[in-house]
Design an enzyme around this catalytic site. Structure first.
Site, PDB file in Angstrom:
ATOM      1  N   GLY A  10       0.773  -1.229   0.000  1.00 60.14           N
ATOM      2  CA  GLY A  10       0.000   0.000   0.000  1.00 60.14           C
ATOM      3  C   GLY A  10       0.804   1.277   0.000  1.00 60.14           C
ATOM      4  N   ASP A  43      -4.745   2.355  10.311  1.00 56.35           N
ATOM      5  CA  ASP A  43      -6.148   1.962  10.460  1.00 56.35           C
ATOM      6  C   ASP A  43      -6.350   1.430  11.879  1.00 56.35           C
ATOM      7  OD1 ASP A  43      -8.760   1.230   9.906  1.00 56.35           O
ATOM      8  OD2 ASP A  43      -8.269  -0.093   8.256  1.00 56.35           O
TER       9      ASP A  43
END
Length: 177
Positions: free
Chosen positions: A43, A101
């Protein structure tokens, strides 16, 4: 692909402006040092690439690949899939990440580097999503605070797709439901 996006949250211009600001802070802090920059794959590769080009101090780049997700869901267990090759002992470490997250992955990776003797460990993230945090962990530098929505683009993906969007957008619910 763009038709799958409900709305754009952060444009390329907004991302560039914020990365310039973060790079200024990092350049001041790490002047004269030689940190190891560790992009967290997959990512962070787009964000890390763009951030690293803005840094004007000597550094080594050594990516790591860790996983704590199965599809769109966090498993709660962090696994290092591809480790770094560098010796971090006595060196500053800077993780580059797309999004903080749950916090599990970066907390675990930070602890690993501290256990290996890193002089310091900091995290630079494109996005911080505090509403989904399940452990006490915060990025040292982050671009934007993200809402609790399914985000894609600029490295963020759904099932490996959408990473190549030049912005961060909200994925339409019907695409991943």
């Amino acid at each position: 692909m763009n038709n799958d996006i409900e709305k754009v949250l952060y444009s390329q211009d907004q991302l560039n402006k914020r990365m310039d600001e973060m790079a200024d802070e990092l350049n001041d802090k790490y002047e004269g040092q030689e940190p190891i920059v560790i992009p967290v794959l997959n990512g962070a590769m787009i964000f890390a690439s763009d951030m690293i080009k803005r840094l004007n101090f000597k550094l080594n780049i050594d990516p790591i690949k860790a996983s704590s997700y199965d599809g769109a869901n966090s498993t709660g267990h962090v696994k290092i899939v591809q480790d770094i090759k560098s010796d971090v002992k006595g060196r500053p470490v800077i993780f580059m990440e797309d999004i903080v997250d749950t916090g599990r992955t970066l907390k675990a990776l930070s602890e690993v580097m501290k256990d290996r003797g890193a002089q310091s460990v900091e995290v630079v993230a494109m996005l911080d999503k505090p509403d989904t945090r399940v452990v006490d962990f915060h990025a040292d530098y982050y671009g934007f605070t993200a809402p609790d929505e399914f985000l894609v683009g600029y490295g963020l993906d759904y099932d490996g797709f959408y990473r190549n969007l030049p912005y961060v957008g909200v994925l339409k619910h019907e695409v991943y439901a």
